[in-house]
Design an enzyme around this catalytic site. Structure first.
Site: not given
Ligand code: SF4
Length: 249
Positions: A232, A207, A204
Site C-alpha cells: 500500500c 481491496c 480495506c
C-alpha cells in the site's frame, strides 16, 4: 546525527534485538527515548504486538489508520482490544476534503481501474494519515514479518527510515505464523474473526479477499493487480511507491 550514523545505529540495534524475546525487544525500543508509535492494522501480527505492549504497560503509543473502508469486524476489534488491554488506540482518519477530491477525480471505487488510482486512494486514506500519526515520532514499530511475502523476506528488526527520519522497528520480523498463533492462544489475544474465514491479511474491505489453500498470505490484498509485490506504500519509500508500475507493485 547524520543519516549515515543513524543507519549504523540501526544496524547495531538490529543485532541486539535479534537476541531478545518480544517483550524485551519492545521494552528496549520504549527506552530509546523520544516518541515511539506502533501502527496497527488490527491483523493477527499487530494484535500480538498490541498485547505485548498492553500486558507489559510499555509507553509505546498504539495508533491505527481508520481508512473509512475497513471491515466492520476490524472496527469492532478496536474497541474489544482497548477493553482487553486497558489501552487507547488512537484513530487517524483521512481528511474528508481529500476523499471528496479523490471521488470526483477517480470515483469512490476508482482504485479498481488502475494502479495509479489505487495508489492515489492509499495515499489519501493511509499515507497522509500515517504521516500525521508519525509526526514528531522517533521510533515507528510495525508488525512486518519476513514470512508474509517475498517482498518482506529480508525485513530487519531495526532500520533507519531516511524518508521519515526515524527508526523503524519490526519486532516480529523472525516470527512464524505458528509462533503468532501460539502467542494468541497463550495470552487470549482477541483477533479478527475474518482470519478463520480465509483472510490471513486484512486491509480495506473492497481491496481484500479470502485466499485459497496454498496461496501466499498476502495474495488476497489488491488481488486484481496479480503480482507478488503489491504494497500500500506504507512500507516502501514514497518516491518508490509513486513510481511503481503494475509489474513491480
Ligand atoms: Fe483505498 Fe483500497 Fe488502499 Fe484502502 S486499500 S486505501 S480502499 S485503495
Amino acid at each position: 546525527m547524520t543519516a549515515q550514523n543513524a543507519a549504523q545505529d540501526a544496524e547495531t540495534l538490529d543485532a541486539t534485538l535479534a537476541g531478545l524475546d518480544l517483550t524485551a525487544r519492545l521494552r528496549l525500543v520504549a527506552e530509546l527515548g523520544g516518541r515511539a508509535v506502533f501502527t496497527t492494522s488490527l491483523g493477527i501480527e499487530d494484535q500480538v504486538i498490541t498485547a505485548a505492549i498492553g500486558l507489559a504497560g510499555l509507553p509505546i503509543e498504539v495508533a491505527t489508520l481508520e481508512t473509512g473502508r475497513l471491515f466492520p469486524q476490524t472496527v469492532a476489534l478496536m474497541t474489544e482490544t482497548e477493553d482487553r488491554f486497558g489501552m487507547t488506540i488512537t484513530r487517524y482518519a483521512p481528511d474528508q476534503a481529500d476523499i471528496d477530491a479523490y471521488a470526483s477525480q477517480y470515483g469512490l471505487n476508482g482504485f479498481y481501474d488502475s494502479v495509479e488510482a489505487r495508489h492515489a486512494c492509499c495515499h489519501v486514506r493511509k499515507l497522509k494519515p500515517l504521516a500525521r500519526a508519525l509526526d514528531g515520532a522517533a521510533v515507528w514499530v510495525t508488525g512486518l514479518r519476513r514470512g508474509q511475502s517475498g517482498n518482506r523476506a529480508t525485513t530487519p528488526f531495526a532500520e533507519y527510515d531516511a524518508e521519515r527520519n526515524l527508526l523503524k522497528i519490526n519486532p516480529l520480523a523472525d516470527w512464524s505464523l505458528d509462533h503468532i498463533n501460539a502467542y494468541v492462544d497463550a495470552q487470549a489475544v482477541p483477533i479478527n474473526p475474518l482470519h478463520a474465514r480465509g483472510f490471513p491479511s486484512i486491509g480495506c474491505e473492497p481491496c481484500t479477499r479470502a485466499i485459497r489453500p496454498g496461496e501466499p498470505e498476502r495474495a488476497g490484498r489488491w488481488w486484481w493487480e496479480n503480482d507478488e509485490k503489491r504494497e500500500c506504500g506504507l512500507h516502501v519509500p514514497e518516491a518508490a511507491a509513486t513510481s511503481l508500475t503494475a509489474s513491480s507493485l
